[in-house]
Write an enzyme that holds these catalytic residues in place. Structure first.
Site, short mmCIF file in Angstrom:
data_model
loop_
_atom_site.label_atom_id
_atom_site.label_comp_id
_atom_site.label_asym_id
_atom_site.label_seq_id
_atom_site.Cartn_x
_atom_site.Cartn_y
_atom_site.Cartn_z
CE1 TYR A 150 -3.56 -2.45 0.01
CE2 TYR A 150 -4.10 -2.07 1.98
CZ TYR A 150 -4.36 -2.81 1.01
OH TYR A 150 -5.41 -3.48 1.05
CB ALA A 163 -19.41 -1.24 -3.46
CE LYS A 177 -18.41 9.06 -2.44
NZ LYS A 177 -17.09 9.44 -1.76
N1 LIG Z 1 -7.47 -7.32 0.27
C1 LIG Z 1 -7.49 -6.60 -0.84
O1 LIG Z 1 -7.42 -6.79 -1.95
C2 LIG Z 1 -8.35 -5.52 -0.44
C3 LIG Z 1 -8.93 -4.71 -1.51
C4 LIG Z 1 -9.53 -3.47 -1.28
C5 LIG Z 1 -9.49 -3.08 -0.15
N2 LIG Z 1 -8.74 -3.61 0.92
C6 LIG Z 1 -8.99 -2.91 2.39
O2 LIG Z 1 -10.19 -2.44 2.72
C7 LIG Z 1 -10.13 -1.06 3.08
C8 LIG Z 1 -11.38 -0.55 2.72
O3 LIG Z 1 -11.80 -0.58 1.36
P1 LIG Z 1 -12.63 0.60 0.46
O4 LIG Z 1 -12.00 2.11 0.76
O5 LIG Z 1 -12.67 0.02 -0.77
O6 LIG Z 1 -13.80 0.46 1.45
P2 LIG Z 1 -15.31 1.13 1.17
O7 LIG Z 1 -15.77 1.73 2.73
O8 LIG Z 1 -16.17 0.17 0.36
O9 LIG Z 1 -15.00 2.48 0.40
C9 LIG Z 1 -14.38 3.54 1.04
C10 LIG Z 1 -14.64 4.87 0.18
O10 LIG Z 1 -16.05 5.23 0.35
C11 LIG Z 1 -16.41 6.49 0.57
N3 LIG Z 1 -16.94 6.74 2.01
C12 LIG Z 1 -16.38 5.93 3.06
N4 LIG Z 1 -17.25 6.47 4.16
C13 LIG Z 1 -18.19 7.22 3.47
C14 LIG Z 1 -19.36 7.99 4.19
N5 LIG Z 1 -19.69 7.89 5.28
N6 LIG Z 1 -19.81 8.80 3.39
C15 LIG Z 1 -19.57 8.96 1.71
N7 LIG Z 1 -18.79 8.28 1.47
C16 LIG Z 1 -17.88 7.67 1.97
C17 LIG Z 1 -14.88 7.34 0.20
O11 LIG Z 1 -14.82 7.69 -1.07
P3 LIG Z 1 -14.06 8.58 -1.86
O12 LIG Z 1 -12.74 8.17 -1.58
O13 LIG Z 1 -14.40 8.57 -3.35
O14 LIG Z 1 -14.52 9.69 -0.92
C18 LIG Z 1 -14.07 6.04 0.61
O15 LIG Z 1 -12.68 6.16 0.10
C19 LIG Z 1 -9.05 -0.75 2.44
O16 LIG Z 1 -8.48 0.60 3.05
C20 LIG Z 1 -8.00 -1.83 2.60
O17 LIG Z 1 -7.35 -1.74 3.91
C21 LIG Z 1 -8.33 -4.79 0.86
#
Ligand SMILES: NC(=O)c1ccc[n+]([C@@H]2O[C@H](COP(=O)([O-])OP(=O)(O)OC[C@H]3O[C@@H](n4cnc5c(N)ncnc54)[C@H](OP(=O)(O)O)[C@@H]3O)[C@@H](O)[C@H]2O)c1
Length: 325
Positions: free
Chosen positions: A63, A219, A226
């Protein structure tokens, strides 16, 4: 906060995990290093997570080219918080230009665990995951390398990420046959828009006592509502930075489904993000959800989702509103 035992381990973790994939970049993408949250924002998120009782942190060696681990390490040291956090990190994705700078070979794992320990400023990783399968390396070699790390006290438990149900079952059989430590965790994407893991892997996880952790429960931000049909993506949003993983959702049925989910959430008087996260958290197959907040307010929103209790019948009715792969 609610806490749960991760699979058959002695690890007690919060059901919300802090995803640190946005610290200093966007996941493992080398071309996006420097485009994520800066160190100050990352520290504010980790502080807020601690205040909300979140004890499970998720990162990876790749990362932001190691920045995510580095900043977690600095934060843990500055807050004397190592004992309060269950640390997950991963190995597999590319970390350098050399062809050998990736994968799940024993050599790469032995080398990378040292780099992760150094950046995280700790002498033990609680949960060490294979980030993705590596078709070039027999799983027995990977599991044996993980077992050596556990015996050496450098890792407490080993797990898998982005492995299919069949691959998890194979890993279980191989570990038993080779008499090495069994994997205790599967981490994969799971949300209303991506339900593959439930059909594919939840049964085998339950059978083997493997705790399932769901990443991207919103997702990647799509389930905040949004993104709207025919409108430009909001400035700075994930779709403007790294759209590739989500491009199959750019279609009218998905946009319509997300709008219907928004109405269902409004009927309950909650934001769509809370409904979507509650849908994941109330799945009996899910141990914990790994969220990706960009600011402390997102964390408060996620914590509020813990109060949204959905029955199985309600979960099915909500899922029927939107296409899910
Ligand atoms: N193992 C793997 O291959 C893998 C893959 C992906 C993720 N992960 C892990 O999972 C974690 C989370 O993944 P993710 O970031 O995709 O999770 P997610 O919670 O599905 O998406 C996060 C995104 O949603 C938006 N968001 C979050 N909270 C919000 C709220 N309360 N209101 C409005 N928008 C909101 C933001 O988008 P914007 O940035 O557009 O503002 C944020 O970047 C990563 O940091 C990582 O640690 C692992």
């Amino acid at each position: 906060m609610r806490y749960v035992r991760l699979g058959r381990t002695d690890l007690e973790v919060s059901v919300l995990a802090l995803g640190c994939g946005g610290f200093g970049g966007v996941g493992s993408a080398a071309d996006l290093i420097g485009r994520g949250d800066d160190e100050q924002a990352a520290f504010a998120l980790m502080d807020a997570a601690r205040e909300h009782g979140i004890t499970l942190f998720d990162t990876a060696n790749a990362y932001a080219g190691g920045r995510s681990e580095e900043w977690i390490g600095r934060w843990l040291a500055s807050r004397s918080a190592r004992e309060q956090v269950v640390l997950t990190t991963k190995v597999r994705n590319r970390v350098g230009a050399d062809p050998a700078d990736e994968g799940l070979s024993a050599r790469h794992i032995r080398e990378q665990v040292e780099a992760s320990l150094r950046r995280l400023r700790t002498d033990v990783i609680d949960l060490y995951l294979a980030h993705e399968p590596d078709p070039a390396v027999p799983i027995e070699e990977t599991l044996t390398a993980f077992d050596e790390l556990i015996r050496a006290g450098k890792v407490r438990h080993a797990g898998l990420s982005n492995f299919s149900g069949a691959q998890v079952a194979e890993a279980g059989e191989v570990a038993a046959r080779a008499r090495v430590a069994a994997v205790v965790n599967l981490q994969s994407g799971y949300s209303l828009l991506d339900r593959t893991a439930a059909a594919d892997a939840f049964d085998v996880c339950a059978r083997l006592g493997i705790g399932f952790t769901a990443y991207s429960p919103l997702a990647g931000g799509w389930l905040s509502g949004k993104y709207r049909s025919g409108e430009a993506f909001p400035a700075g949003s994930r779709m403007t930075l790294r759209p590739q993983p989500y491009e199959n959702w750019l279609n009218p049925p998905t946009f319509a489904g997300i709008q219907a989910l928004g109405w269902a959430a409004a009927e309950r008087g909650i934001p769509l993000t809370q409904l979507a996260l509650a849908w994941v958290l109330t799945d009996p197959g899910v141990c914990a959800a790994i969220i990706g907040p960009r600011r402390p307010q997102h964390l408060a929103d996620a914590v509020a989702a813990l109060d949204v209790m959905l029955t199985q019948q309600e979960r099915e009715a909500i899922a029927a509103l939107v296409p899910g792969s």
